[in-house]
Design a protein around this motif. Structure first.
Motif, PDB file in Angstrom:
ATOM      1  N   TYR A  24       0.831  -1.201   0.000  1.00  0.00           N
ATOM      2  CA  TYR A  24       0.000   0.000   0.000  1.00  0.00           C
ATOM      3  C   TYR A  24       0.865   1.251   0.000  1.00  0.00           C
ATOM      4  CZ  TYR A  24      -3.495   3.433   1.288  1.00  0.00           C
ATOM      5  OH  TYR A  24      -4.314   4.545   1.310  1.00  0.00           O
ATOM      6  N   ASP A  26       3.810   1.598  -1.089  1.00  0.00           N
ATOM      7  CA  ASP A  26       4.489   1.752  -2.377  1.00  0.00           C
ATOM      8  C   ASP A  26       3.678   2.620  -3.346  1.00  0.00           C
ATOM      9  OD1 ASP A  26       6.661   0.250  -1.584  1.00  0.00           O
ATOM     10  OD2 ASP A  26       6.074  -1.551  -2.696  1.00  0.00           O
ATOM     11  N   THR A  27       2.371   2.566  -3.208  1.00  0.00           N
ATOM     12  CA  THR A  27       1.510   3.350  -4.102  1.00  0.00           C
ATOM     13  C   THR A  27       0.910   4.579  -3.426  1.00  0.00           C
ATOM     14  OG1 THR A  27      -0.403   1.956  -3.569  1.00  0.00           O
ATOM     15  CG2 THR A  27       0.921   1.330  -5.501  1.00  0.00           C
ATOM     16  N   HIS A  28       1.051   4.677  -2.103  1.00  0.00           N
ATOM     17  CA  HIS A  28       0.524   5.817  -1.343  1.00  0.00           C
ATOM     18  C   HIS A  28       1.587   6.295  -0.343  1.00  0.00           C
ATOM     19  CE1 HIS A  28      -2.991   3.538  -2.715  1.00  0.00           C
ATOM     20  NE2 HIS A  28      -3.643   4.700  -2.712  1.00  0.00           N
TER      21      HIS A  28
END
Length: 82
Positions: A24, A26-28
């Motif tokens: 999570y 990694d994308t946020h």
């Protein structure tokens, strides 16, 4: 389930949670709440692993602490049911 298996199960749950939080984040990467949760579960996992090592021996080879000999092989492997 005995105490050893219960503690090992808790560590596995923390591992799963940390992996999911990692994905999570990694994308946020700006999500402070997720970062705080990641840190919280990292600390919980560390404490659980420390307790496991103290009570039942090393969970991984790098946690073997005897300076005189390699004790990693002395007890059943952490995943063995004994």
């Amino acid at each position: 389930m005995n105490e050893k298996n219960m503690l090992l199960s808790k560590i596995k749950k923390y591992d799963f949670t940390l992996k999911e939080m990692n994905l999570y984040l990694d994308t946020h990467p700006e999500c402070r709440r997720a970062l705080a949760m990641f840190r919280k579960y990292s600390e919980l996992r560390k404490n659980a692993v420390d307790e496991f090592v103290r009570r039942f021996g090393p969970l991984t080879p790098d946690r073997s602490t005897d300076a005189e000999r390699w004790t990693w092989i002395d007890d059943p492997w952490p995943w063995e049911r004994r």
